[in-house]
Design an enzyme around this catalytic site. Structure first.
Site, PDB file in Angstrom:
ATOM      1  N   PHE A 171       0.828  -1.221   0.000  1.00  0.00           N
ATOM      2  CA  PHE A 171       0.000   0.000   0.000  1.00  0.00           C
ATOM      3  C   PHE A 171       0.856   1.261   0.000  1.00  0.00           C
ATOM      4  O   PHE A 171       0.373   2.338  -0.363  1.00  0.00           O
ATOM      5  CB  PHE A 171      -0.961  -0.003   1.195  1.00  0.00           C
ATOM      6  N   LYS A 172       2.121   1.141   0.401  1.00  0.00           N
ATOM      7  CA  LYS A 172       2.965   2.335   0.475  1.00  0.00           C
ATOM      8  C   LYS A 172       3.129   3.002  -0.890  1.00  0.00           C
ATOM      9  O   LYS A 172       3.436   4.184  -0.966  1.00  0.00           O
ATOM     10  CB  LYS A 172       4.317   1.990   1.094  1.00  0.00           C
ATOM     11  N   ASP A 173       2.893   2.243  -1.978  1.00  0.00           N
ATOM     12  CA  ASP A 173       2.966   2.852  -3.309  1.00  0.00           C
ATOM     13  C   ASP A 173       1.952   3.994  -3.474  1.00  0.00           C
ATOM     14  O   ASP A 173       2.220   4.951  -4.196  1.00  0.00           O
ATOM     15  CB  ASP A 173       2.683   1.797  -4.388  1.00  0.00           C
TER      16      ASP A 173
ATOM     17  N   MET B 120       3.709   6.970  -1.778  1.00  0.00           N
ATOM     18  CA  MET B 120       5.058   7.263  -2.249  1.00  0.00           C
ATOM     19  C   MET B 120       5.045   7.728  -3.697  1.00  0.00           C
ATOM     20  O   MET B 120       5.757   8.670  -4.062  1.00  0.00           O
ATOM     21  CB  MET B 120       5.904   6.004  -2.095  1.00  0.00           C
TER      22      MET B 120
END
Ligand code: PLP
Length: 461
Positions: free
Chosen positions: A111-113, A116
């Site tokens: 999910f960090k995409d 980021m």
């Protein structure tokens, strides 16, 4: 739109300034001075829109004059173009009243995409206006570093250095960091563990001559711009289940409290969220704090959901700030007590937190069992972090639809999944060549001066 520090003693900043600053100078975290509201009609109008259109409408009021509308639309489009699913954050059903929000279709499968990719575009656009260059140095235990490499590769005004502990990240995570070919991104494999990597990054921020000389910036999970990008999928998923006419609840696998805090912001904006359930693995400081009021650290126990192996959840400070009536001095006091081992949340603040958040914990055995049973009952293959969420959500099911956040793709944690189910999850076809791409990495010693020399040489060339 102005941003203030949770400790009340740092300069008030614009959105763009808060994004570039990261941690406030008084040690606090930036939060909006007032959270913009969306009316019922505005929320209802999100139904049926693309993820990008929802993202624009939800985030725009937080940005002030940092970007024009057209600029911001362009940044959002570029941020999500590399996702492997047209819905960006698709919702699948697990049980009659239980849904899974798949947040793992981005370029590095976590999910960090979502945050980021957008912060990469926003930082580059802001820097291009002034012609400035920055150097970002980050430490990672795996997911943050790979997401940052993907997001910043090829950007003209940014050099990115990621320090990871040599030999201690998974092969998929390592290859995601070492295979980008662009010259502005640098994977550094350091001798030591994750804490050593993080300590060297902190040293660089505390060396003011170095910090100013290379124009050092950070993109760790306390950056407000990252939290904001995560607010969007709370809206997109709730609306697809009938919000604002019907309330929903969310369960969020939690480490640093960034992802679930984004849900808290969505709720404050007016999205009808009944409960936000904090799901922890055996590192259960948040669950213990919600039950007892005592926020006390007791060391990290490595687990099969490593991205949630955290001693202190840095973003929890933002929730405490509100629970204490936005009293920066009170938060400063709590954080000083935390350095000495822990603090007690006051009755009033605890009541306020419990009105929004519930919590639960999932053991290692329960995580493995949940991966197995979810597959048998639904065919869905869960990563260990998502399994922690599903287990805790099952303990909180009621009449309100529950949405559990699936934070990573199972193929990112193949060993844990294989030992639970007996079969090894495959990478999506678009990434199948990850294991044959050449790697590019520099092995470095745990030595501040040597690291600083390397960084200066690489950006000065
Ligand atoms: C980072 C991460 C988490 C924890 O998210 P926080 O915002 O730190 O609470 C959970 N699962 C995965 C897969 C992650 O990468």
């Amino acid at each position: 739109m102005n941003y203030i520090s949770t400790r009340g003693a740092a300069p008030v900043l614009t959105f763009g300034e808060a994004m570039m600053t990261g941690l406030a100078r008084d040690g606090g975290l930036y939060v909006p001075e007032a959270v913009p509201q969306m009316t019922q009609a505005e929320i209802a109008a999100l139904a049926g829109l693309s993820y990008e259109d929802i993202a624009f409408r939800v985030m725009r009021p937080f940005l002030g004059a940092t970007f024009t509308d057209d600029e911001f639309r362009g940044l959002i489009t570029r941020a999500y173009a590399g996702f492997g699913h047209d819905a960006r954050a698709p919702l699948v059903q697990l049980a009659p009243n239980h849904f899974l929000l798949e947040l793992f279709h981005g370029p590095t499968l976590a999910f960090k995409d979502f945050a980021m990719q957008l912060i990469g575009q926003m930082m580059q656009a802001a820097l291009a206006k002034t012609g400035d260059r920055i150097t970002i140095v980050g430490a990672t235990s795996g997911d943050t570093g790979s997401a940052a490499m993907e997001a910043f590769r090829g950007l003209a005004n940014v050099d990115l250095f990621i320090l990871y502990p040599h030999g201690r990240v998974s092969e998929v995570q390592r290859r995601q960091m070492t295979t980008p070919t662009e010259a502005n991104v640098h994977a550094l494999a350091m001798d030591g563990d994750f804490d050593d990597c993080q300590a060297r990054v902190k040293d660089m921020f505390n060396d003011f001559a170095f910090r100013d000389g290379v124009r050092l910036a950070g993109v760790n999970s306390i950056n407000w711009a990252r939290v904001l990008a995560q607010v969007v999928y709370y809206f997109s998923s709730a609306v697809s289940l009938g919000a604002p006419h019907r309330a929903v609840s969310f369960t969020v696998p939690t480490g640093n409290f960034g992802d679930i805090f984004a849900g808290y912001i969505a709720r404050k904006m007016g999205l009808p969220i009944e409960k936000l359930v904090i799901a922890t693995n055996q590192n259960d400081i948040l669950d213990r704090a919600m039950r007892s009021g005592a926020y006390v650290t007791d060391g990290v126990k490595p687990s099969i959901s490593p991205s949630m192996d955290i001693q202190v959840s840095s973003n929890f400070e933002r929730a405490l700030f509100d629970a204490y009536g936005r009293d920066g001095a009170a938060v400063t006091q709590l954080m000083a007590e935390l350095k000495a081992g822990g603090f007690h949340i006051s009755q009033g603040a605890l009541q306020m937190l419990r009105a929004t958040f519930a919590s639960g914990r999932c053991s290692e055995d329960e995580t493995t069992a949940t991966i197995r049973t979810a597959f048998v009952r639904t065919g869905e293959v869960l990563c260990p972090h998502s399994a922690v969420g599903v287990k805790v959500a099952e303990d909180h099911l009621g009449t309100t639809p529950m949405i559990t956040l699936a934070t990573a793709h199972p193929a990112k944690f193949p060993d844990a999944v294989e030992s639970a189910m007996g079969t090894r999850p495959a990478l999506p076809p678009r990434m199948a060549d990850l294991f044959s791409r050449p790697e590019r990495v520099t092995r470095v010693a745990n030595d501040l001066a040597a690291l600083q020399t390397l960084i200066r040489e690489r950006i000065g060339g």
